[in-house]
Structure formats: C-alpha cells, structure tokens
Design an enzyme around this catalytic site. Structure first.
Site, PDB file in Angstrom:
ATOM      1  CG  ASP A  92     -30.402 -13.256  31.509  1.00  0.00           C
ATOM      2  OD1 ASP A  92     -31.522 -12.721  31.697  1.00  0.00           O
ATOM      3  OD2 ASP A  92     -29.360 -12.863  32.044  1.00  0.00           O
ATOM      4  CD  GLU A  96     -19.780  -5.925  25.570  1.00  0.00           C
ATOM      5  OE1 GLU A  96     -19.813  -5.244  24.520  1.00  0.00           O
ATOM      6  OE2 GLU A  96     -20.731  -5.949  26.375  1.00  0.00           O
ATOM      7  CG  ASN A 119      -6.690   9.463   2.284  1.00  0.00           C
ATOM      8  OD1 ASN A 119      -7.851   9.117   2.496  1.00  0.00           O
ATOM      9  ND2 ASN A 119      -5.679   8.607   2.306  1.00  0.00           N
ATOM     10  CG  ASP A 145     -10.531   8.524   5.239  1.00  0.00           C
ATOM     11  OD1 ASP A 145     -10.777   9.586   5.818  1.00  0.00           O
ATOM     12  OD2 ASP A 145      -9.821   8.448   4.211  1.00  0.00           O
ATOM     13  CG  HIS A 165      -5.973   1.514  -0.570  1.00  0.00           C
ATOM     14  ND1 HIS A 165      -6.122   1.982   0.712  1.00  0.00           N
ATOM     15  CD2 HIS A 165      -6.024   0.149  -0.474  1.00  0.00           C
ATOM     16  CE1 HIS A 165      -6.268   0.954   1.541  1.00  0.00           C
ATOM     17  NE2 HIS A 165      -6.213  -0.167   0.848  1.00  0.00           N
ATOM     18  CG  HIS A 217     -23.413 -15.118  33.648  1.00  0.00           C
ATOM     19  ND1 HIS A 217     -22.495 -14.578  34.518  1.00  0.00           N
ATOM     20  CD2 HIS A 217     -24.633 -14.792  34.146  1.00  0.00           C
ATOM     21  CE1 HIS A 217     -23.128 -13.956  35.504  1.00  0.00           C
ATOM     22  NE2 HIS A 217     -24.432 -14.076  35.304  1.00  0.00           N
ATOM     23  CG  HIS A 270      -1.769  -1.217   1.331  1.00  0.00           C
ATOM     24  ND1 HIS A 270      -1.296  -2.446   1.727  1.00  0.00           N
ATOM     25  CD2 HIS A 270      -3.090  -1.379   1.085  1.00  0.00           C
ATOM     26  CE1 HIS A 270      -2.286  -3.323   1.723  1.00  0.00           C
ATOM     27  NE2 HIS A 270      -3.390  -2.705   1.333  1.00  0.00           N
ATOM     28  NE  ARG A 274     -27.362 -15.948  37.384  1.00  0.00           N
ATOM     29  CZ  ARG A 274     -28.612 -16.333  37.610  1.00  0.00           C
ATOM     30  NH1 ARG A 274     -29.092 -17.419  37.049  1.00  0.00           N
ATOM     31  NH2 ARG A 274     -29.404 -15.620  38.384  1.00  0.00           N
ATOM     32  N   GLY A 284      -3.591  -3.511  11.536  1.00  0.00           N
ATOM     33  CA  GLY A 284      -4.068  -3.974  10.239  1.00  0.00           C
ATOM     34  C   GLY A 284      -5.579  -4.128  10.277  1.00  0.00           C
ATOM     35  N   PRO A 285      -6.104  -4.796  11.319  1.00  0.00           N
ATOM     36  CG  PRO A 285      -6.527  -6.595  12.712  1.00  0.00           C
ATOM     37  CD  PRO A 285      -5.431  -5.648  12.305  1.00  0.00           C
ATOM     38  CG  HIS A 332     -27.980 -13.145  27.908  1.00  0.00           C
ATOM     39  ND1 HIS A 332     -28.734 -12.572  26.910  1.00  0.00           N
ATOM     40  CD2 HIS A 332     -27.601 -12.131  28.726  1.00  0.00           C
ATOM     41  CE1 HIS A 332     -28.807 -11.268  27.115  1.00  0.00           C
ATOM     42  NE2 HIS A 332     -28.125 -10.977  28.205  1.00  0.00           N
ATOM     43  CG  HIS A 352      -3.794   0.200   4.872  1.00  0.00           C
ATOM     44  ND1 HIS A 352      -4.631   0.597   5.885  1.00  0.00           N
ATOM     45  CD2 HIS A 352      -3.723   1.257   4.016  1.00  0.00           C
ATOM     46  CE1 HIS A 352      -5.051   1.839   5.648  1.00  0.00           C
ATOM     47  NE2 HIS A 352      -4.502   2.263   4.527  1.00  0.00           N
TER      48      HIS A 352
HETATM   49  C1  LIG Z   1     -11.416  -4.385  10.023  1.00  0.00           C
HETATM   50  C2  LIG Z   1     -10.884  -4.238   8.637  1.00  0.00           C
HETATM   51  N1  LIG Z   1     -11.741  -4.243   7.605  1.00  0.00           N
HETATM   52  C3  LIG Z   1     -11.268  -4.155   6.348  1.00  0.00           C
HETATM   53  C4  LIG Z   1      -9.937  -4.061   6.102  1.00  0.00           C
HETATM   54  C5  LIG Z   1      -9.422  -4.030   4.672  1.00  0.00           C
HETATM   55  N2  LIG Z   1      -8.930  -2.663   4.376  1.00  0.00           N
HETATM   56  C6  LIG Z   1      -7.643  -2.350   4.462  1.00  0.00           C
HETATM   57  S1  LIG Z   1      -7.343  -0.739   4.138  1.00  0.00           S
HETATM   58  C7  LIG Z   1      -8.974  -0.451   3.825  1.00  0.00           C
HETATM   59  C8  LIG Z   1      -9.432   0.914   3.437  1.00  0.00           C
HETATM   60  C9  LIG Z   1      -9.077   1.879   4.476  1.00  0.00           C
HETATM   61  O1  LIG Z   1      -9.282   3.171   4.039  1.00  0.00           O
HETATM   62  P1  LIG Z   1      -8.405   4.315   4.686  1.00  0.00           P
HETATM   63  O2  LIG Z   1      -8.286   4.077   6.127  1.00  0.00           O
HETATM   64  O3  LIG Z   1      -8.995   5.587   4.265  1.00  0.00           O
HETATM   65  O4  LIG Z   1      -6.991   4.079   4.085  1.00  0.00           O
HETATM   66  P2  LIG Z   1      -6.377   4.775   2.761  1.00  0.00           P
HETATM   67  O5  LIG Z   1      -7.085   4.170   1.592  1.00  0.00           O
HETATM   68  O6  LIG Z   1      -6.630   6.222   2.887  1.00  0.00           O
HETATM   69  O7  LIG Z   1      -4.956   4.393   2.809  1.00  0.00           O
HETATM   70  C10 LIG Z   1      -9.712  -1.605   3.990  1.00  0.00           C
HETATM   71  C11 LIG Z   1     -11.174  -1.685   3.792  1.00  0.00           C
HETATM   72  C12 LIG Z   1      -9.082  -4.055   7.216  1.00  0.00           C
HETATM   73  N3  LIG Z   1      -7.760  -3.987   7.088  1.00  0.00           N
HETATM   74  N4  LIG Z   1      -9.583  -4.116   8.467  1.00  0.00           N
HETATM   75 MG   LIG Z   2      -8.365   7.234   3.360  1.00  0.00          MG
END
Ligand SMILES: Cc1ncc(C[n+]2csc(CCOP(=O)(O)OP(=O)(O)O)c2C)c(N)n1
Ligand SMILES: [Mg+2]
Length: 660
Positions: free
Chosen positions: A461, A403, A184, A154, A258, A453, A27, A512, A116-117, A465, A67
């Site tokens: 519940d 959570e 951006n 974003d 990207h 639980h 990226h 519980r 990354g997530p 639950h 990324h």
């Molecule tokens: C939870 C999650 N969902 C989806 C992705 C796949 N993913 C990686 S980057 C991205 C777009 C992110 O956009 P932005 O944060 O604006 O990054 P930019 O394109 O500006 O570098 C996605 C959907 C991920 N890494 N984590």
């Molecule tokens: Mg972006």
C-alpha cells in the site's frame, strides 16, 4: 410566587459576567445567550440528582461549546451540587479551582466530559447515547432509561467531526440524543456569514435527524421545541436563536462578548438592564432556593430507581459494570497455557483476534468495532452481532469510515460507563483520530485502540499507509499506553493490561505480517507489564543490548545470533510499552538497560525518542523517512531491517566506542 425563568437565568448571567471579570479571562457571551434555554432544560427536563451526581440512570448533559464553561459551573452550583462552591467559582480559571478554563470531567462531578476542542463534546454525546441504548437493550427500562442532552455552538457544527458524529447518530436512530444549537450567528472572528452559508438544519435532516427551531430567549418557545424533540423517534437538533452576551446592553450580539471580560461599566449596565441588583457572586435567597428546589426534583425518580435496582436480579452485575470493575478470575491463563503448548506464528492482528475471542466471551461489557476495516483489523469475534438501530444489544459497531467519530464515540461510551469500547483502524489513520485519542488520555477514559498495519511491514500500500512518525507521536501523549507486542503471547498480555487500565486509554500497534512466536515458555508473570524485559540473555560475554518492539524483535533475534557467532554477547530486550517501563523501579530499569554494553534500538519507525533509552553513544536503527510501495520483505531489506545490514553497524559502533 414562582420565580420566573428569566430571573433564574439571570443568576447564570450574573455569575458568568462576574467570574470572567474576576479572572479577567473567559467567555461570558455563550452562557449569557443560552442562559434561558439552559435554565429550562435544567430546572424542568434534565433528570439528575445533585446529591448523587453519579447515579447511573441520570441524564447526561454535555456542554460541547466548552468555552462557555461558566454555563455549566453556574448550573451545577445553582442546582445544589456540592461543588463548585461559590468560592470555586470565584477561583474560576485559577490554580486550585475545579472551575478550569474549560470543563474537565475529572475535576467536577456533573461534568460528564471534558470539552473545549469544538465538536468533540457532541461526538462524545453520540457515544453516551449508544451506551445508553445498548445497556437498555441488555438490562431493560427498569435500570437504564435516560437521555443525553448537548449544548453545541456554531463552532461545534462547523468542525468536520460533527458530520461523522451526526451521521452515525442518525444511522443508529439515537432518539434519546437532543442537541441544542446556540444559533447566535457569532463566532470569534465576527458574524458567521463571514465563513459559512450552509443550511445546517437541512444537513441534519439529511442525516436522519429531527430538527426544530425556537427562540432561545423565549421560555415557552424553548419548552415547545423540547417537547417536540422528545416526541420524535429520531435524534433531535433544536436550533435556538439567541443573542450572544444577552443582557449586556452595549456589547450583546457582537463577538466582543465571546471571549473577554465585559468590563466594570458594561457589567454595571447589564445589571441594570437585567434588573439584577445583587453584588458580585451573591444570589438572592429566593432565587437560590428556587434553583435548589428545581435541582431536587430528580430525587424521587432516583429513589424509585434505587428500589428497582435493589429488586433486580441483575443488580450486582449491573453495578459491577457501571463501576468499571472487571469480574473475578479469567480465562486468560488457560489461553496463555494453550499458546505455550501450541505456538502460533501469526500476525499480531490475528493474535489480537484470538485474544479477543476469550476476552469477549469472558467480558460482557466489551463493545468492538472498526472504521470500515473489520477484516483487516481483526476486531470482530465470532459471536459478536452488530449493534444496529433495530438491535442495540449487538456488541459490534460498524463505525463506517469515521476514525475521529469512532474515537470520540468510544470516549463517550467509556465515560458513560457500563461498557469497555475498543475500535480498530490502520495505525496510520491514528492521525485522523488523534484529537479523540488525546481526549481519551486527558479524560482518563478506558478506551482501547486497535491499530493494525503498524509499519512498512504492511507492504504494497506504500508510504501513504505506512506509519513512520505515528508511534513517536502517540508515545508523546501523556497517560496513553502504547503497546507494540512482538508475538501472540505479548499480544494477549497487552490486551490483558489494556483492560486492566481503568484510568486511561491503550493503543495496540499490530502487524499485518506474520511473526514467529518468540515466547515459548510459560512465564508466571505478565512480562509485558514491565514495559520491557529480557527475552534472551547473552551467551557470550555481553557487549550489546538489543532493544526492539513488535515485528523488529525477530530482527533483533537474528542480529543477536549473528553477533554471538562472532563471540559478541547480546541481550535481546523486548519493549512492548515505553510508559510501563518508565514506571518500573530503578533496579529493574538498570538491569534491563545497563550501563556499559552498546545499547541498540531497532524499530521500523522514527528513531525520535529512542535516545532516552540507548544514550548518546547508543545506536538507533529506525526509519526517518517515508517508506515505499513494495512487498514487506523487500522493504525490510531496502531499509536495513536485517541482520546483514544491522550487524556491521553494530560492529562499527563497538569499534568507535572503544576508540572514542
Ligand atoms: C477545535 C477548536 N478549534 C478552535 C477553537 C477555538 N475557539 C474557541 S470558541 C471558538 C468560536 C466558536 O464559535 P461559537 O461556537 O459560535 O461560540 P460563540 O462565539 O457563539 O460562543 C473558537 C474558534 C476550539 N476551542 N476548538
Ligand atoms: Mg456562535
């Protein structure tokens, strides 16, 4: 003459373009867009010492937009960290290089968190900022006085987790947390206006954050924004207007930059546009030296801090905590002696609280909490005061109904070091925290999840639950120790094991409902450390081995008694932790789960996975459907977790196996 910021930043742009091109994967857009802002942060503000990346009072930097990993690899390399080398960067995204596709905390010093997530980096940074204020309250400015910086995209600010994390940070007034938003206006699918139209700054203002806007491509504008953020007593969001892929003349500003290599032609055009004449992976000496000089800025601060540490009466204890070492000795054995003499027939959530009383008294580094279920999870001990914006020294966090935010914050605290976080919710809502639990495991973070639980045993519940498939799903996560203790003794043992697991998270699944204490004799060994052990041996000739966990161990006891009455010998094996059992030697495993007898698992949850212990001709008693709303006793009867229901099934299996 000083090298201009833009030129320093272009070194990042060049490395990002070239590494992605060499890997033909990655990226480039994000690092190229944020290169100027990141350069200013790293060369002028960030307090760090590349010669000692683990200096406890360093600032923490989290690349939440993981990324854009080439951004942090370039920053580390240029600042003078030992790794990544230029060779490592040439190996970006290839086997053996620490420059993995997304930054991994266990591969490179200076990568404070695996990201990354999207959104989780920001949420972990909140935990780091909490740990910093907490330790500051305990040890003072002399030892703990640093900031947490984040670069988020974003995507990070769209993910739901950012709401939990930012809400918590605002509530706790974490002024030392500063987030750069790479505004951006582009994500993978194209312009952000395709999918969002919210006012992010207004939202953060509503959370109690300070926010300021800047031109992320203009050095003075970025500096002014950082200075304002530093001056404000709230957490800060710096909205940096940038252009994704900045410098690539034909592709910048588009989603094309990207997540794909720019291509030889576009890279050549970018080199021209940026005035960057060096070949791939080469940094002109003057620029490399300017970067390294900036990287060395923190050395003075670091040395002064070392002198303060050496002079501090807290030195040894502070370093013990930062290095994650438990103190010598423990009051655990006294507590186990006491339990042996005073059997407790209580719910394991209650025995967890009892264990925590001695743990929290003995270990000053624990920080407890719950996602609004304190009274149900039994996570708060008597002496714990809440951690609040007015008193960060408290050792209990009211996370609210967050959570996932709690899990991510605990990851951040554990990664920061100096504290051992534990937090509670219902086991069913491990689903809401699961992405953070997974990252605890991947990052080798000592986080302890207290999940009560834990089955249909929670009763009224009802099925929303009642966990069914959660244990199976959690056991599938590598490096997560899932404990399901059967009584007060095992609960204490499992707590002890969780605390000693320095390289990974643990999850305690607790009841519980009340359970009888089954371990009445004091054993020298922590039997739970074996993962599974024989609780009682067959009296009559052994035909059956019953393997159960948690509340179903008492069911196994009843089943064994009924079988023995008929002259059928049955071992009872308690198996509080699969993964620890799997680590035992073959002799132990074969002794506990021998070939020959009928192997029967009993657990009030999905049977998925139990076959690996009971074999193809074994019997798996479980719950492969959703539960129901009723008192616990009625549910155990309805779903067949009684000796009356199980014994006939065992007799039938014995019969079939004999004739088969
Ligand atoms: C939870 C999650 N969902 C989806 C992705 C796949 N993913 C990686 S980057 C991205 C777009 C992110 O956009 P932005 O944060 O604006 O990054 P930019 O394109 O500006 O570098 C996605 C959907 C991920 N890494 N984590
Ligand atoms: Mg972006």
């Amino acid at each position: 003459m000083a090298v201009p910021t833009r030129t320093l930043a272009n070194a990042i742009r060049a490395l990002a373009m070239d590494a992605v091109e060499a890997a033909n994967s990655g990226h480039p857009g994000m690092p190229m867009g944020m290169a100027d802002a990141a350069t200013i942060l790293w060369t002028e503000y960030l307090r760090h010492d590349p010669a000692d990346p683990k200096w406890p009072d360093r600032d923490r930097f989290v690349l939440s937009a993981g990324h854009g990993s080439m951004l942090i690899y370039a920053l580390l390399h240029l600042s003078g960290y030992e790794r990544p080398t230029i060779r490592d960067i040439k190996g970006f995204r290839k086997l053996g290089s620490p420059c993995a596709g997304h930054p991994e905390n266990f591969l490179l010093d200076g990568v404070e968190a695996t990201t990354g997530p999207l959104g989780q980096g920001l949420a972990m940074a909140v935990g780091m900022a909490i740990a910093e204020r907490h330790l500051n309250a305990q040890y003072g400015d002399a030892l703990v006085d640093h900031r947490t910086w984040v670069v988020a995209g974003d995507g990070c600010l769209m993910e739901g987790i950012n709401h939990e994390a930012a809400g918590l940070a605002g509530h706790l007034a974490l002024s030392r947390l500063i987030v750069f938003w790479d505004d951006n206006r582009i994500t993978i699918d194209g312009a952000t206006e395709l999918s969002t139209s919210e006012d992010i700054e207004a939202r953060y203002a509503a959370y109690g954050w300070y926010h300021v806007r800047c031109d992320g491509l203009d050095a003075d504008s970025v500096r002014a924004a950082i200075d304002e953020a530093l001056a404000d007593p709230r957490p800060s969001l710096i909205a940096c207007r940038t252009i994704i892929g900045y410098g690539a003349p034909n592709k910048q500003g588009t989603a094309a930059t990207h997540g794909a290599a720019l291509g030889a032609d576009e890279i050549a055009a970018a080199r021209k546009a940026l005035g960057w004449a060096s070949p791939p992976f080469e940094i002109p000496t003057e620029i490399a030296e300017a970067w390294r000089a900036a990287g060395a800025r923190g050395q003075g601060d670091h040395q002064v801090w070392r002198a303060r540490l050496d002079a501090s009466p807290d030195r040894d204890e502070f370093m013990r905590r930062m290095e994650g070492r438990l103190p010598e000795g423990s009051s655990r054995d006294e507590y186990l002696d006491w339990l042996a003499a005073n059997p407790q027939n209580v719910a394991t959530r209650k025995s967890s609280e009892m264990a925590l009383e001695w743990i929290n008294a003995f270990l000053p580094e624990t920080i407890g909490g719950s996602a609004d279920l304190t009274g149900s999870n039994n996570t708060k001990t008597k002496a714990q005061k809440p951690l609040t914006k007015d008193d960060y020294s408290g050792r209990y966090i009211y996370y609210g109904i967050r959570e996932f935010g709690m899990g991510a914050a605990m990851n951040g605290m554990a990664l920061h070091g100096g504290v051992i976080p534990y937090g509670g919710t219902f086991l069913i809502f491990s689903d809401y925290a699961r992405p953070a639990i997974r990252l605890s495991a991947l990052q080798q973070a000592r986080v302890i999840y207290v999940m009560t639980h834990d089955s249909i045993g929670l009763g009224e519940d009802g099925p929303t639950h009642q966990p069914v498939e959660q244990l199976a799903g959690l056991r599938a996560i590598p490096n997560l120790a899932v404990f399901r203790p059967c009584d007060a003794v095992e609960t204490a043992e499992c707590w002890s094991l969780a605390l000693r697991r320095t390289q990974g998270p643990s999850l305690l699944a607790l009841t519980r409902q009340n359970l009888p204490q089954l371990r009445l004799e004091r054993s020298a060994e922590l039997m739970s450390a074996r993962g599974a052990y024989r609780l009682r041996a067959a009296a009559a000739p052994r035909k059956v081995v019953l393997v159960a966990t948690g509340s179903e161990v008492q069911v196994a006891v009843a089943v064994a008694e009924a079988l023995e009455e008929q002259g059928i010998g049955a071992d009872i094996v308690s198996m509080p932790c699969w993964s620890l059992f799997d680590e035992q030697d073959a002799v132990w495993r074969a002794d506990i789960l021998p070939d020959g007898p009928l192997l029967v698992s009993i657990e009030a949850g999905a049977t998925l996975g139990w076959e690996r212990y009971t074999g193809r001709s074994g019997l798996n008693i479980g719950l492969d459907r959703f539960g129901a709303s009723a008192p616990a006793g009625d549910l155990f009867e309805r779903f067949g977790f009684t000796a009356e229901a199980i014994v006939p099934r065992i007799l039938e299996s014995l019969q079939n196996n004999r004739s088969g």
